[in-house]
Design a protein around this motif. Sequence first.
Motif, PDB file in Angstrom:
ATOM      1  N   ALA A  87       7.044  -0.196  -1.889  1.00  0.00           N
ATOM      2  CA  ALA A  87       6.682   1.151  -1.441  1.00  0.00           C
ATOM      3  C   ALA A  87       7.074   1.377   0.015  1.00  0.00           C
ATOM      4  O   ALA A  87       7.478   2.476   0.401  1.00  0.00           O
ATOM      5  CB  ALA A  87       5.185   1.373  -1.629  1.00  0.00           C
ATOM      6  N   ALA A  88       6.979   0.313   0.829  1.00  0.00           N
ATOM      7  CA  ALA A  88       7.316   0.429   2.252  1.00  0.00           C
ATOM      8  C   ALA A  88       8.823   0.378   2.493  1.00  0.00           C
ATOM      9  O   ALA A  88       9.336   1.077   3.372  1.00  0.00           O
ATOM     10  CB  ALA A  88       6.615  -0.679   3.035  1.00  0.00           C
ATOM     11  N   THR A  89       9.530  -0.472   1.736  1.00  0.00           N
ATOM     12  CA  THR A  89      10.970  -0.653   1.983  1.00  0.00           C
ATOM     13  C   THR A  89      11.836   0.303   1.182  1.00  0.00           C
ATOM     14  O   THR A  89      12.991   0.549   1.561  1.00  0.00           O
ATOM     15  CB  THR A  89      11.391  -2.102   1.660  1.00  0.00           C
ATOM     16  OG1 THR A  89      11.079  -2.397   0.287  1.00  0.00           O
ATOM     17  CG2 THR A  89      10.673  -3.098   2.564  1.00  0.00           C
ATOM     18  N   ARG A  90      11.293   0.821   0.090  1.00  0.00           N
ATOM     19  CA  ARG A  90      12.046   1.749  -0.762  1.00  0.00           C
ATOM     20  C   ARG A  90      11.147   2.939  -1.126  1.00  0.00           C
ATOM     21  O   ARG A  90      10.723   3.077  -2.280  1.00  0.00           O
ATOM     22  CB  ARG A  90      12.544   1.030  -2.021  1.00  0.00           C
ATOM     23  CG  ARG A  90      13.545  -0.100  -1.720  1.00  0.00           C
ATOM     24  CD  ARG A  90      14.059  -0.757  -2.985  1.00  0.00           C
ATOM     25  NE  ARG A  90      15.047  -1.786  -2.695  1.00  0.00           N
ATOM     26  CZ  ARG A  90      16.352  -1.568  -2.493  1.00  0.00           C
ATOM     27  NH1 ARG A  90      16.815  -0.345  -2.568  1.00  0.00           N
ATOM     28  NH2 ARG A  90      17.172  -2.575  -2.230  1.00  0.00           N
ATOM     29  N   PRO A  91      10.859   3.786  -0.138  1.00  0.00           N
ATOM     30  CA  PRO A  91       9.973   4.934  -0.399  1.00  0.00           C
ATOM     31  C   PRO A  91      10.500   5.794  -1.544  1.00  0.00           C
ATOM     32  O   PRO A  91      11.707   5.972  -1.701  1.00  0.00           O
ATOM     33  CB  PRO A  91      10.005   5.708   0.927  1.00  0.00           C
ATOM     34  CG  PRO A  91      10.447   4.707   1.951  1.00  0.00           C
ATOM     35  CD  PRO A  91      11.365   3.753   1.243  1.00  0.00           C
ATOM     36  N   GLY A  92       9.571   6.305  -2.334  1.00  0.00           N
ATOM     37  CA  GLY A  92       9.947   7.113  -3.488  1.00  0.00           C
ATOM     38  C   GLY A  92      10.115   6.327  -4.764  1.00  0.00           C
ATOM     39  O   GLY A  92      10.359   6.919  -5.822  1.00  0.00           O
ATOM     40  N   LEU A 114      -4.602   0.743  -1.998  1.00  0.00           N
ATOM     41  CA  LEU A 114      -3.216   1.145  -1.739  1.00  0.00           C
ATOM     42  C   LEU A 114      -3.190   2.381  -0.847  1.00  0.00           C
ATOM     43  O   LEU A 114      -4.094   3.223  -0.926  1.00  0.00           O
ATOM     44  CB  LEU A 114      -2.500   1.465  -3.051  1.00  0.00           C
ATOM     45  CG  LEU A 114      -2.134   0.296  -3.956  1.00  0.00           C
ATOM     46  CD1 LEU A 114      -1.819   0.803  -5.360  1.00  0.00           C
ATOM     47  CD2 LEU A 114      -0.958  -0.483  -3.393  1.00  0.00           C
ATOM     48  N   PRO A 115      -2.173   2.507  -0.005  1.00  0.00           N
ATOM     49  CA  PRO A 115      -2.061   3.733   0.801  1.00  0.00           C
ATOM     50  C   PRO A 115      -1.758   4.933  -0.081  1.00  0.00           C
ATOM     51  O   PRO A 115      -1.176   4.800  -1.169  1.00  0.00           O
ATOM     52  CB  PRO A 115      -0.895   3.423   1.749  1.00  0.00           C
ATOM     53  CG  PRO A 115      -0.100   2.364   1.053  1.00  0.00           C
ATOM     54  CD  PRO A 115      -1.081   1.556   0.271  1.00  0.00           C
ATOM     55  N   GLY A 116      -2.154   6.106   0.374  1.00  0.00           N
ATOM     56  CA  GLY A 116      -1.874   7.321  -0.377  1.00  0.00           C
ATOM     57  C   GLY A 116      -0.383   7.543  -0.539  1.00  0.00           C
ATOM     58  O   GLY A 116       0.394   7.256   0.369  1.00  0.00           O
ATOM     59  N   GLY A 117       0.013   8.042  -1.704  1.00  0.00           N
ATOM     60  CA  GLY A 117       1.415   8.343  -1.942  1.00  0.00           C
ATOM     61  C   GLY A 117       2.296   7.134  -2.137  1.00  0.00           C
ATOM     62  O   GLY A 117       3.520   7.240  -1.990  1.00  0.00           O
TER      63      GLY A 117
END
Length: 281
Positions: A87-92, A114-117
């Motif tokens: 999620a951090a290295t490949r947003p989306g 988990l962080p939102g989104g």
Amino acid sequence: MNEPIPVSRDVDHGVAKLMPDVDRERAWLLTVDGAPQSYVDLDAPTHLEFEYTRRLGHVLDTLAEPGRPLDVLHLGGGALTLPRYVAATRPGSRQDVVEADLGLLELVAEHLPLPGGAGVTVHGADARAWLEAAPDGSADVIVADVFGGSRVPAHLTSVAYAREAERVLRADGVYLANLADAAPFTFLRAQLATFGTEFQELALIAEPGVLRGRRFGNAVLVAAHHPIDMAPLTRLVASDAFPARLEHGPALRDFIGGACPVQDEDAVPSPEPPEGAFGIG
């Protein structure tokens, strides 16, 4: 500021403990029945503490151009270390996490949310049953890190299971698995032979001392239909703080030797690690 305190709870498959890391303010180690399962730094999701997790991260980093979103299926959840990393290295990216231990999922959601989104959906289910119901060609990557205690369950080691993984992956998809074994590598060789029945390309990443039979340890299996660019991956694993070796091609075929693929009726869990093999140090 209140100091974080350890958390211990009975979950479905044992006793789970969350222990704060005294050196990192919001980092936690998850163990189940004393066996380390996950390490998460809530402030630094790209920090991968465990050696095998970093090797999985290296493969994920080299599968596609940096930052490109991927559809990733994680079999085995733990504290969701790799889903946070993707999620951090490949947003989306769209990620599904399948974890059979509902009590563990509740513990992690409560203390390590988990962080939102984040784009991560968590499913409480058996990994193989969920895989068998998943649509064809629905994942770019499958990451299998499933341990019942400290052993890979038998039903996740057979040709029938490998066939389901191959079906769910897209044509350019990659299967990754965290396995553990020691010389004479009966389990590891059989797993390579098993996935070789369904995938054209295989690679194995492990510490040289493990591959030389000096100790019990983790090995990352990589399987795909398309040629894998080994050069950048080889450099990454070799330059790690704990360097690893990547085996593929003729050297890996020699390693597999005459090992036979595993059928459902013959499947057994991975070997029990010797005492202290995964001790917390």
